[in-house]
Design an enzyme around this catalytic site. Structure first.
Site, PDB file in Angstrom:
ATOM      1  N   GLU A  58      58.329  73.183  -0.193  1.00 29.85           N
ATOM      2  CA  GLU A  58      59.658  72.839  -0.322  1.00 29.85           C
ATOM      3  C   GLU A  58      59.652  72.381   1.207  1.00 29.85           C
ATOM      4  O   GLU A  58      61.060  71.751   1.521  1.00 29.85           O
ATOM      5  CB  GLU A  58      60.282  73.841  -0.564  1.00 29.85           C
ATOM      6  CG  GLU A  58      60.304  74.148  -1.535  1.00 29.85           C
ATOM      7  CD  GLU A  58      59.401  74.845  -2.656  1.00 29.85           C
ATOM      8  OE1 GLU A  58      58.795  74.830  -4.360  1.00 29.85           O
ATOM      9  OE2 GLU A  58      57.509  74.917  -2.094  1.00 29.85           O
ATOM     10  N   PHE A  83      63.762  79.442  -3.785  1.00 29.10           N
ATOM     11  CA  PHE A  83      62.193  78.898  -2.844  1.00 29.10           C
ATOM     12  C   PHE A  83      63.587  77.018  -1.512  1.00 29.10           C
ATOM     13  O   PHE A  83      63.091  77.521  -0.384  1.00 29.10           O
ATOM     14  CB  PHE A  83      61.731  77.847  -3.756  1.00 29.10           C
ATOM     15  CG  PHE A  83      61.196  78.430  -3.923  1.00 29.10           C
ATOM     16  CD1 PHE A  83      60.055  79.813  -3.968  1.00 29.10           C
ATOM     17  CD2 PHE A  83      60.774  78.399  -6.168  1.00 29.10           C
ATOM     18  CE1 PHE A  83      59.550  80.395  -4.427  1.00 29.10           C
ATOM     19  CE2 PHE A  83      59.939  78.811  -6.594  1.00 29.10           C
ATOM     20  CZ  PHE A  83      59.324  79.644  -6.255  1.00 29.10           C
ATOM     21  N   ASP A 117      61.297  85.358 -15.620  1.00 34.37           N
ATOM     22  CA  ASP A 117      61.421  84.527 -14.170  1.00 34.37           C
ATOM     23  C   ASP A 117      61.084  85.990 -13.263  1.00 34.37           C
ATOM     24  O   ASP A 117      60.314  86.317 -12.145  1.00 34.37           O
ATOM     25  CB  ASP A 117      61.353  83.844 -12.948  1.00 34.37           C
ATOM     26  CG  ASP A 117      61.504  82.922 -14.539  1.00 34.37           C
ATOM     27  OD1 ASP A 117      60.774  82.274 -14.915  1.00 34.37           O
ATOM     28  OD2 ASP A 117      62.175  81.173 -14.134  1.00 34.37           O
ATOM     29  N   ARG A 167      71.318  79.637 -13.358  1.00 33.86           N
ATOM     30  CA  ARG A 167      70.336  79.112 -14.745  1.00 33.86           C
ATOM     31  C   ARG A 167      71.513  79.865 -16.526  1.00 33.86           C
ATOM     32  O   ARG A 167      71.306  78.609 -17.128  1.00 33.86           O
ATOM     33  CB  ARG A 167      69.075  80.022 -15.053  1.00 33.86           C
ATOM     34  CG  ARG A 167      68.221  79.925 -16.226  1.00 33.86           C
ATOM     35  CD  ARG A 167      67.205  80.698 -16.050  1.00 33.86           C
ATOM     36  NE  ARG A 167      66.562  80.520 -17.419  1.00 33.86           N
ATOM     37  CZ  ARG A 167      64.837  81.321 -17.272  1.00 33.86           C
ATOM     38  NH1 ARG A 167      64.588  82.178 -16.654  1.00 33.86           N
ATOM     39  NH2 ARG A 167      64.361  80.926 -18.865  1.00 33.86           N
TER      40      ARG A 167
END
Length: 312
Positions: A58, A83, A117, A167
């Site tokens: 990244e 990230f 996650d 999300r």
């Protein structure tokens, strides 16, 4: 009653990139090996020659974005918020912010609603990080309609932007002919005289529902959508501070460094009024179904109503 349409803001992001790509040859999209999840895959399929997968690197992606922007390209660099904002902070600060380059950091999977996650991927600190970079515009759309508008506005804005997408599929609340998006301008969704609910991201929908229930109990609640955390709309906040008894901020972010602190700073300087914050209370997330986590961490209409009643 028909079911409320729900769309994830990351889906709107991917669709809008494809739309803009058809109109603008100078648009370049980068991703860090997450194109399926960030939805930049939609752009990649249409314009593969203007898409670069930088791999799980990244920081390097931001360097590539800065280099491309220095040649006149408009670059959207995407990854998960953890990230895109967390791992790359130094590169964003020095290579994009300090140089004022035309790079758009488009972060998906922000906040607790990342769900299963878990804590390592649930970024509740990105607003704080990006707000601290001089000149960085910070955008947090509340639904798919606003996400599309934010991406278009970011493309047309000459300078660095950070955009946060989610999300989880969220209700579409801005699908009306009067809707207008302008960087740095909040939107009053409902008038009220007793309390003002100032919300961003998916919490805007929760604030609207909370206001309806408060109204039924005789509490008049104003609802303001702050889609731009920086530069924040000081005028709309000051007006609310003068006209209502209490302000409650609502965000899917740590209560430290996000919307609550931004609003509190304006209020303290201009019109001291009591401000209470609904958000993640300085803790890490955990793995679990998104909707259950939102309840557990107090990111719901019920939590907003409880905070209002406590404050009043």
């Amino acid at each position: 009653m028909s079911e409320i349409k729900k769309i994830a803001t990351r889906d709107a992001y991917g669709d809008t990139l494809k739309e803009l790509g058809a109109k603008h040859d100078n648009l370049i999209v980068l991703d860090a090996d997450l194109a399926e999840a960030t939805k930049t895959i939609k752009f990649k399929k249409e314009f593969p020659e203007r898409f670069i997968d930088c791999g799980i690197a990244e920081g390097n992606m931001i360097g590539v974005a800065a280099g491309l922007a220095s040649t006149g390209k408009v670059v959207f660099a995407s990854s998960f918020a953890m990230f895109a904002a967390g791992r790359t902070f130094e590169q964003i600060r020095n290579s994009v912010g300090y140089t004022k380059l035309n790079v758009k950091i488009a972060a998906t999977h922000g906040g607790i609603s990342v769900g299963e996650d878990g804590a390592s991927h649930q970024c509740n600190e990105d607003f704080a990080l990006m707000r601290s970079i001089p000149g960085m515009v910070v955008l947090s759309p509340s639904d798919a309609v606003e996400a599309r508008a934010a991406v278009i506005a970011a493309y047309n804005y000459n300078g660095p932007c950070y955009l946060r997408f989610g999300r989880l599929a969220v209700p579409v609340i801005n699908d009306n002919p009067d809707y207008k998006f302008e960087i740095g301008k909040g939107i009053t969704l409902k008038e009220g005289n007793d309390v003002t609910l100032i919300a961003t991201g998916l919490m805007v929908g929760e604030a609207i529902e909370a206001a309806k229930e408060l109204e039924a109990e005789g509490i008049s609640a104003r609802v303001i959508n702050i889609h731009t955390l920086k530069p924040i709309d000081r005028d709309i906040i000051i007006k609310a501070a003068k006209e209502t008894k209490l302000i409650v901020t609502c965000e899917e972010h740590n209560i430290i460094g996000g919307l609550g602190e931004a609003v509190s700073s304006v209020v303290c300087e201009e019109c001291p009024t009591k401000v209470l914050r609904v958000g993640v209370n300085d803790v890490f997330g955990k793995s679990g179904p998104a909707l259950e986590l939102l309840k557990e961490f107090g990111l719901t209409k019920d939590a907003i109503i409880e905070k209002v009643k406590k404050g009043l």
